[in-house]
Design a protein around this motif. Structure first.
Motif, PDB file in Angstrom:
ATOM      1  N   ILE A   1       4.729   4.075  -5.294  1.00  0.00           N
ATOM      2  CA  ILE A   1       5.133   3.746  -3.802  1.00  0.00           C
ATOM      3  C   ILE A   1       6.093   4.303  -3.500  1.00  0.00           C
ATOM      4  O   ILE A   1       6.092   4.466  -1.996  1.00  0.00           O
ATOM      5  CB  ILE A   1       5.506   1.923  -4.099  1.00  0.00           C
TER       6      ILE A   1
ATOM      7  N   ILE B   1      -6.542   4.957  -5.930  1.00  0.00           N
ATOM      8  CA  ILE B   1      -5.741   3.753  -6.205  1.00  0.00           C
ATOM      9  C   ILE B   1      -6.825   2.835  -6.703  1.00  0.00           C
ATOM     10  O   ILE B   1      -6.327   2.123  -7.715  1.00  0.00           O
ATOM     11  CB  ILE B   1      -5.393   3.148  -4.818  1.00  0.00           C
TER      12      ILE B   1
ATOM     13  N   HIS C   1       2.082   7.009   0.731  1.00  0.00           N
ATOM     14  CA  HIS C   1       1.034   5.865   1.583  1.00  0.00           C
ATOM     15  C   HIS C   1       1.425   5.128   2.906  1.00  0.00           C
ATOM     16  O   HIS C   1       0.581   4.730   3.727  1.00  0.00           O
ATOM     17  CB  HIS C   1       0.753   4.845   0.470  1.00  0.00           C
TER      18      HIS C   1
ATOM     19  N   MET D   1      -1.325  -0.198  -0.600  1.00  0.00           N
ATOM     20  CA  MET D   1       0.038   0.975  -1.171  1.00  0.00           C
ATOM     21  C   MET D   1       0.711   1.316   0.193  1.00  0.00           C
ATOM     22  O   MET D   1       2.008   1.287  -0.128  1.00  0.00           O
ATOM     23  CB  MET D   1      -0.670   1.786  -1.778  1.00  0.00           C
TER      24      MET D   1
END
Length: 183
Positions: free
Chosen positions: A62, A89, A67, A130
């Motif tokens: 993260i 992912i 993203h 994400m």
């Protein structure tokens, strides 16, 4: 606001419009498909968080994955590099293409959309999920979760749900449980 609501409302519905346009769907169909695909991804995140070093890996992805660009610039969510990123992912969250196919098939049964369209959409939804978590983390949501802030963003709510095993609105016990398991 939930992660789904955040995705649907991001950039005045820009993510939904972009996905709909790229797959020849109307916005209602795209929104419904996203709503049916997203729970499998959040469940995959939950399972990954419960693995050794899973929480650290998710937080690292993260924080450093970049993203958030997919949420901030909806036109990027359908680009080849986003699809590639989304497939990565998916591999991490769902484990195999067979599981991805099953998720798409189940969503097709619920939405009436063709499975092949949902297979194409799945990596886009993964990048959106994400991206939403990444964007929210930059606003301090993840540190707020760990610090006990009363305000909850989609990222904090999602991670809090993973960690709040006894539904007491506190992630602290979940964090302690994770720590005990791994120490």
């Amino acid at each position: 606001m939930s992660i789904l609501e955040t995705i649907l409302k991001a950039n005045n519905g820009g993510l939904v419009k972009q996905v709909a346009g790229s797959l020849n769907l109307n916005e209602g169909q795209a929104g419904a498909a996203i709503a049916h695909l997203l729970p499998a991804l959040t469940e995959g995140m939950k399972k990954n968080v419960e693995k050794p070093n899973g929480l650290e890996a998710l937080l690292g992805a993260i924080k450093t994955g970049g993203h958030d660009r997919y949420v901030e610039q909806p036109e990027k969510v359908t680009a080849d590099d986003a699809i590639s990123d989304g497939n990565g992912i998916l591999a991490h969250l769902l484990g195999s293409k067979d599981v991805s196919r099953k998720v798409a098939s189940q969503a097709a049964a619920s939405t009436g959309l063709d499975t092949s369209v949902l297979k194409k959409m799945l990596p886009m939804v993964a990048t959106m999920a994400m991206g939403t978590l990444s964007k929210e983390s930059k606003g301090g949501a993840l540190s707020a979760l760990l610090g006990g802030s009363q305000q909850q963003s989609p990222a904090a709510g999602l991670l809090g749900a993973f960690l709040d095993k006894d539904k007491d609105k506190s992630a602290v016990d979940g964090l302690l449980g994770l720590a005990k398991r791994f120490l």
